[in-house]
Design a protein around this motif. Sequence first.
Motif, PDB file in Angstrom:
ATOM      1  N   PRO A  75     -10.090  54.961  30.690  1.00  0.00           N
ATOM      2  CA  PRO A  75      -9.959  54.505  29.300  1.00  0.00           C
ATOM      3  C   PRO A  75      -8.579  54.801  28.737  1.00  0.00           C
ATOM      4  O   PRO A  75      -8.057  55.908  28.844  1.00  0.00           O
ATOM      5  CB  PRO A  75     -11.046  55.308  28.577  1.00  0.00           C
ATOM      6  CG  PRO A  75     -11.155  56.572  29.366  1.00  0.00           C
ATOM      7  CD  PRO A  75     -10.917  56.172  30.796  1.00  0.00           C
ATOM      8  N   SER A  76      -8.000  53.814  28.138  1.00  0.00           N
ATOM      9  CA  SER A  76      -6.668  53.960  27.564  1.00  0.00           C
ATOM     10  C   SER A  76      -6.763  53.891  26.042  1.00  0.00           C
ATOM     11  O   SER A  76      -7.493  54.646  25.432  1.00  0.00           O
ATOM     12  CB  SER A  76      -5.728  52.906  28.150  1.00  0.00           C
ATOM     13  OG  SER A  76      -4.393  53.152  27.772  1.00  0.00           O
ATOM     14  N   GLY A  77      -6.059  52.969  25.400  1.00  0.00           N
ATOM     15  CA  GLY A  77      -6.065  52.914  23.945  1.00  0.00           C
ATOM     16  C   GLY A  77      -7.431  52.590  23.382  1.00  0.00           C
ATOM     17  O   GLY A  77      -8.249  51.917  24.023  1.00  0.00           O
ATOM     18  N   ILE A  78      -7.691  53.094  22.154  1.00  0.00           N
ATOM     19  CA  ILE A  78      -8.965  52.835  21.481  1.00  0.00           C
ATOM     20  C   ILE A  78      -8.715  52.405  20.053  1.00  0.00           C
ATOM     21  O   ILE A  78      -7.678  52.717  19.459  1.00  0.00           O
ATOM     22  CB  ILE A  78      -9.910  54.058  21.513  1.00  0.00           C
ATOM     23  CG1 ILE A  78      -9.353  55.216  20.670  1.00  0.00           C
ATOM     24  CG2 ILE A  78     -10.164  54.495  22.943  1.00  0.00           C
ATOM     25  CD1 ILE A  78     -10.312  56.414  20.577  1.00  0.00           C
ATOM     26  N   LEU A 104      -6.448  46.629  31.067  1.00  0.00           N
ATOM     27  CA  LEU A 104      -6.243  46.612  29.624  1.00  0.00           C
ATOM     28  C   LEU A 104      -5.673  47.954  29.195  1.00  0.00           C
ATOM     29  O   LEU A 104      -6.255  49.000  29.460  1.00  0.00           O
ATOM     30  CB  LEU A 104      -7.552  46.332  28.884  1.00  0.00           C
ATOM     31  CG  LEU A 104      -8.289  45.045  29.273  1.00  0.00           C
ATOM     32  CD1 LEU A 104      -9.563  44.893  28.428  1.00  0.00           C
ATOM     33  CD2 LEU A 104      -7.394  43.824  29.141  1.00  0.00           C
ATOM     34  N   ARG A 105      -4.539  47.940  28.520  1.00  0.00           N
ATOM     35  CA  ARG A 105      -3.840  49.170  28.171  1.00  0.00           C
ATOM     36  C   ARG A 105      -4.104  49.641  26.744  1.00  0.00           C
ATOM     37  O   ARG A 105      -4.258  50.827  26.502  1.00  0.00           O
ATOM     38  CB  ARG A 105      -2.336  48.975  28.363  1.00  0.00           C
ATOM     39  CG  ARG A 105      -1.459  50.103  27.837  1.00  0.00           C
ATOM     40  CD  ARG A 105      -1.707  51.417  28.548  1.00  0.00           C
ATOM     41  NE  ARG A 105      -1.168  51.428  29.895  1.00  0.00           N
ATOM     42  CZ  ARG A 105      -1.206  52.489  30.688  1.00  0.00           C
ATOM     43  NH1 ARG A 105      -1.787  53.619  30.269  1.00  0.00           N
ATOM     44  NH2 ARG A 105      -0.720  52.439  31.915  1.00  0.00           N
ATOM     45  N   ASP A 106      -4.126  48.735  25.781  1.00  0.00           N
ATOM     46  CA  ASP A 106      -4.277  49.171  24.389  1.00  0.00           C
ATOM     47  C   ASP A 106      -5.067  48.142  23.612  1.00  0.00           C
ATOM     48  O   ASP A 106      -5.098  46.954  23.964  1.00  0.00           O
ATOM     49  CB  ASP A 106      -2.901  49.361  23.734  1.00  0.00           C
ATOM     50  CG  ASP A 106      -2.945  50.222  22.480  1.00  0.00           C
ATOM     51  OD1 ASP A 106      -3.987  50.880  22.238  1.00  0.00           O
ATOM     52  OD2 ASP A 106      -1.940  50.255  21.736  1.00  0.00           O
ATOM     53  N   VAL A 107      -5.735  48.615  22.555  1.00  0.00           N
ATOM     54  CA  VAL A 107      -6.488  47.753  21.648  1.00  0.00           C
ATOM     55  C   VAL A 107      -6.310  48.288  20.245  1.00  0.00           C
ATOM     56  O   VAL A 107      -6.334  49.500  20.034  1.00  0.00           O
ATOM     57  CB  VAL A 107      -7.989  47.688  22.051  1.00  0.00           C
ATOM     58  CG1 VAL A 107      -8.602  49.081  22.157  1.00  0.00           C
ATOM     59  CG2 VAL A 107      -8.774  46.827  21.069  1.00  0.00           C
ATOM     60  N   VAL A 108      -6.089  47.390  19.288  1.00  0.00           N
ATOM     61  CA  VAL A 108      -5.947  47.776  17.886  1.00  0.00           C
ATOM     62  C   VAL A 108      -6.717  46.795  17.012  1.00  0.00           C
ATOM     63  O   VAL A 108      -6.977  45.659  17.413  1.00  0.00           O
ATOM     64  CB  VAL A 108      -4.470  47.807  17.421  1.00  0.00           C
ATOM     65  CG1 VAL A 108      -3.687  48.856  18.200  1.00  0.00           C
ATOM     66  CG2 VAL A 108      -3.817  46.433  17.527  1.00  0.00           C
ATOM     67  N   ALA A 109      -7.049  47.245  15.809  1.00  0.00           N
ATOM     68  CA  ALA A 109      -7.650  46.368  14.800  1.00  0.00           C
ATOM     69  C   ALA A 109      -6.549  45.532  14.188  1.00  0.00           C
ATOM     70  O   ALA A 109      -5.557  46.066  13.685  1.00  0.00           O
ATOM     71  CB  ALA A 109      -8.360  47.195  13.740  1.00  0.00           C
ATOM     72  N   ALA A 110      -6.693  44.234  14.241  1.00  0.00           N
ATOM     73  CA  ALA A 110      -5.676  43.324  13.720  1.00  0.00           C
ATOM     74  C   ALA A 110      -5.896  43.044  12.237  1.00  0.00           C
ATOM     75  O   ALA A 110      -7.014  43.178  11.732  1.00  0.00           O
ATOM     76  CB  ALA A 110      -5.700  42.016  14.510  1.00  0.00           C
ATOM     77  N   PRO A 111      -4.858  42.637  11.526  1.00  0.00           N
ATOM     78  CA  PRO A 111      -5.002  42.371  10.090  1.00  0.00           C
ATOM     79  C   PRO A 111      -5.975  41.277   9.747  1.00  0.00           C
ATOM     80  O   PRO A 111      -6.521  41.252   8.635  1.00  0.00           O
ATOM     81  CB  PRO A 111      -3.565  41.969   9.677  1.00  0.00           C
ATOM     82  CG  PRO A 111      -2.675  42.544  10.714  1.00  0.00           C
ATOM     83  CD  PRO A 111      -3.472  42.510  11.986  1.00  0.00           C
ATOM     84  N   ASN A 112      -6.245  40.350  10.696  1.00  0.00           N
ATOM     85  CA  ASN A 112      -7.146  39.234  10.420  1.00  0.00           C
ATOM     86  C   ASN A 112      -8.589  39.529  10.800  1.00  0.00           C
ATOM     87  O   ASN A 112      -9.415  38.618  10.829  1.00  0.00           O
ATOM     88  CB  ASN A 112      -6.663  37.973  11.143  1.00  0.00           C
ATOM     89  CG  ASN A 112      -6.650  38.127  12.649  1.00  0.00           C
ATOM     90  OD1 ASN A 112      -6.983  39.193  13.171  1.00  0.00           O
ATOM     91  ND2 ASN A 112      -6.258  37.078  13.350  1.00  0.00           N
ATOM     92  N   GLY A 113      -8.929  40.784  11.121  1.00  0.00           N
ATOM     93  CA  GLY A 113     -10.285  41.153  11.471  1.00  0.00           C
ATOM     94  C   GLY A 113     -10.604  41.048  12.942  1.00  0.00           C
ATOM     95  O   GLY A 113     -11.726  41.359  13.352  1.00  0.00           O
ATOM     96  N   ALA A 114      -9.644  40.623  13.746  1.00  0.00           N
ATOM     97  CA  ALA A 114      -9.835  40.527  15.191  1.00  0.00           C
ATOM     98  C   ALA A 114      -9.391  41.822  15.858  1.00  0.00           C
ATOM     99  O   ALA A 114      -9.023  42.794  15.201  1.00  0.00           O
ATOM    100  CB  ALA A 114      -9.039  39.345  15.745  1.00  0.00           C
ATOM    101  N   LEU A 115      -9.426  41.818  17.169  1.00  0.00           N
ATOM    102  CA  LEU A 115      -8.801  42.862  17.972  1.00  0.00           C
ATOM    103  C   LEU A 115      -7.601  42.274  18.689  1.00  0.00           C
ATOM    104  O   LEU A 115      -7.644  41.141  19.176  1.00  0.00           O
ATOM    105  CB  LEU A 115      -9.786  43.391  19.019  1.00  0.00           C
ATOM    106  CG  LEU A 115     -11.087  43.998  18.527  1.00  0.00           C
ATOM    107  CD1 LEU A 115     -12.009  44.254  19.720  1.00  0.00           C
ATOM    108  CD2 LEU A 115     -10.854  45.273  17.738  1.00  0.00           C
ATOM    109  N   TRP A 116      -6.533  43.040  18.743  1.00  0.00           N
ATOM    110  CA  TRP A 116      -5.397  42.698  19.583  1.00  0.00           C
ATOM    111  C   TRP A 116      -5.391  43.631  20.776  1.00  0.00           C
ATOM    112  O   TRP A 116      -5.534  44.861  20.627  1.00  0.00           O
ATOM    113  CB  TRP A 116      -4.093  42.798  18.803  1.00  0.00           C
ATOM    114  CG  TRP A 116      -3.934  41.700  17.786  1.00  0.00           C
ATOM    115  CD1 TRP A 116      -4.619  40.523  17.726  1.00  0.00           C
ATOM    116  CD2 TRP A 116      -3.024  41.692  16.681  1.00  0.00           C
ATOM    117  NE1 TRP A 116      -4.189  39.767  16.653  1.00  0.00           N
ATOM    118  CE2 TRP A 116      -3.212  40.463  15.993  1.00  0.00           C
ATOM    119  CE3 TRP A 116      -2.075  42.592  16.206  1.00  0.00           C
ATOM    120  CZ2 TRP A 116      -2.483  40.122  14.861  1.00  0.00           C
ATOM    121  CZ3 TRP A 116      -1.336  42.252  15.077  1.00  0.00           C
ATOM    122  CH2 TRP A 116      -1.543  41.022  14.413  1.00  0.00           C
TER     123      TRP A 116
END
Length: 376
Positions: A295-298, A338-350
């Motif tokens: 597990p990498s970014g959360i 998959l290295r990283d995941v963040v909450a995007a401003p539009n409600g999605a995940l990047w």
Amino acid sequence: MHAPARSTGTRSGCIVAALALAIALTACAPVTAPTVTGTPADHAGSSSPATSAPTAPSVLATGLTAPWSIVPIGSGALISQRGDGRVREWTPTGGLRDVGTVPGVVSGGEAGLNGLAIHDDGGTKWLYAYHATADDNRVVRLRLTGDAAALRFDPATAEDVFTGIPRAANHDGGRIAFGPDGMLYVGTGDAGQRDRARDRDYLGGKILRLTPEGRPAPGNPFGTAVYSLGHRNVQGLAWDSAGTLWASEFGQDTWDELNRIQPGGDYGWPDHEGRAGAADAIDPVVTWRPSEASPSGIAIVGDVVYIAGLRGERLWTLDTTSPDPQPRAAYAGDFGRLRDVVAAPNGALWVLTNNTDGRGSPRDGDDRLLQLPATR
């Protein structure tokens, strides 16, 4: 061991609903329906515009080289590249461009330019970066100027924030994030000195909590920078709606971990890996076999934690509010590592793929910035 900010010039749940979708990726080969498995807890690129409230995956950018961290800014994002020290800016309308190169980055193994974070200090926007030098890992900051699609920094404005974090070919940690308390949290690795991960005086194998200027944060459990200890290699940091910190961690050969972090908590490495039920350590909330996770970014959205899997090549989800949280996986093998995941401003995940760092199998367009629905 710790250096305050100074100018250095060139120095430097309920079970989560599956994300199953059968769609075709924009600018990519068709995506098969993701494999959804309920695993017990014991066990120079191109781009396309983002869409609001997305319901299907899409590719936002291609041509990244060993990307490691992504941080949203405005409607876009900044992305670090571990090997060459470059920071890239992605915007929905402008694609990818270079912001600058962090000075003093010495890459090798798992070290290089790792985590990024952004902090606004009374109108001054700072880009914080965790990176390796020849002698250590450190956190620096640089002044960000300009507007979206034209962000930049002058390498000469680089300031050391915190230095002396041990560096090695592997187990370098590298994730940084500002918490809801305004403090800077830093995840480090044991840098191969596993027997010192539980040593309060050693900066490796820890989560550190600092002021934005790099001093030990008020209220830290030991009066030092150390916030928690007994970690092997911290990779992801995120907070739920109650302000509780969660961290992902690479295990050795048996168990990877997702931990709920307590101030002053000892998570047992190297004496314990995974759930031990030991009186002298805190057990993880979830464990996986490394082949399923690494597990990498959360990221946490609506108290659901999303975990990017490297070796597992999948996106894990977990409801943090469940009394018996069971992780579920989606997109198994669809995008590679998959290295990283963040909450995007539009409600999605990047989400960042990580297939060009020498450990993956690059596909057309790799590495890529993906947009995935944040579905419970």
